[in-house]
Design a protein around this motif. Structure first.
Motif, short mmCIF file in Angstrom:
data_model
loop_
_atom_site.label_atom_id
_atom_site.label_comp_id
_atom_site.label_asym_id
_atom_site.label_seq_id
_atom_site.Cartn_x
_atom_site.Cartn_y
_atom_site.Cartn_z
N THR A 1 0.85 -1.19 0.00
CA THR A 1 0.00 0.00 0.00
C THR A 1 0.88 1.24 0.00
N VAL A 2 1.19 1.72 -1.19
CA VAL A 2 2.09 2.85 -1.37
C VAL A 2 1.29 4.06 -1.83
N PHE A 3 1.26 5.09 -1.02
CA PHE A 3 0.58 6.33 -1.39
C PHE A 3 1.57 7.36 -1.93
N SER A 4 2.77 7.36 -1.34
CA SER A 4 3.77 8.31 -1.80
C SER A 4 5.17 7.78 -1.51
N ILE A 5 6.09 8.06 -2.42
CA ILE A 5 7.50 7.74 -2.22
C ILE A 5 8.30 9.00 -2.47
N ALA A 6 9.04 9.41 -1.49
CA ALA A 6 9.89 10.58 -1.65
C ALA A 6 11.26 10.11 -2.15
N ALA A 7 12.28 10.34 -1.39
CA ALA A 7 13.63 9.95 -1.81
C ALA A 7 13.80 8.44 -1.74
N MET A 8 14.61 7.93 -2.66
CA MET A 8 15.02 6.52 -2.64
C MET A 8 16.54 6.50 -2.75
N GLY A 9 17.14 5.43 -2.26
CA GLY A 9 18.60 5.39 -2.31
C GLY A 9 19.18 4.03 -2.05
N TRP A 10 20.49 3.98 -2.18
CA TRP A 10 21.25 2.76 -1.93
C TRP A 10 22.34 3.05 -0.90
N TYR A 11 22.50 2.10 0.02
CA TYR A 11 23.56 2.14 1.01
C TYR A 11 24.30 0.81 0.94
N ARG A 12 25.48 0.77 1.51
CA ARG A 12 26.22 -0.49 1.53
C ARG A 12 26.95 -0.65 2.84
N GLN A 13 27.17 -1.93 3.19
CA GLN A 13 27.85 -2.25 4.43
C GLN A 13 28.82 -3.39 4.18
N ALA A 14 30.10 -3.09 4.35
CA ALA A 14 31.14 -4.11 4.23
C ALA A 14 31.33 -4.77 5.59
N PRO A 15 31.89 -5.99 5.63
CA PRO A 15 32.09 -6.68 6.91
C PRO A 15 32.91 -5.85 7.88
#
Length: 115
Positions: free
Chosen positions: A27-41
């Protein structure tokens, strides 16, 4: 129930390319910012790239010129095109989005850059 589902990770040789996708569902009414993050060991989760609903982008210095973030026309899917991959890009990549005024995270997808 809102979900972010990621795909596209894998093993690639140095200099290779991968494309990650992250789709919002539920149930998505609005999406503002989207992004990618990463985590190394053994390291903290770091920002890779973000894109606003208007299309403005922001990149970590370490990926500028190599990675490109984009969204589909419906603005419910975000992509990360990764070129000229390096071993130091190896990490679990997480999608993030502000949906219905709340932050959501995907489950993560492993990217391994190795010969």
């Amino acid at each position: 129930q809102v979900q972010l589902v990621e795909s596209g990770g894998g093993l690639v040789q140095p200099g290779g390319s991968l494309r990650l996708s992250c789709a919002a569902s539920g149930t998505v009414f609005s999406i503002a910012a989207m992004g990618w993050y990463r985590q190394a060991p053994g390291k903290q989760r770091d920002l890779v790239a973000t894109i606003t609903s208007g299309g403005s982008t922001n990149y970590a210095d370490s990926v500028k010129g190599r990675f490109t973030i984009s969204r589909d026309n419906a603005k419910t899917t975000v992509y990360l095109q990764m070129n000229s991959l390096k071993p130091e890009d190896t990490a679990v990549y997480y999608c993030n989005a502000d949906i219905n005024l709340r932050p959501y995270w995907g489950q993560g997808t492993q990217v391994t850059v190795s010969s």
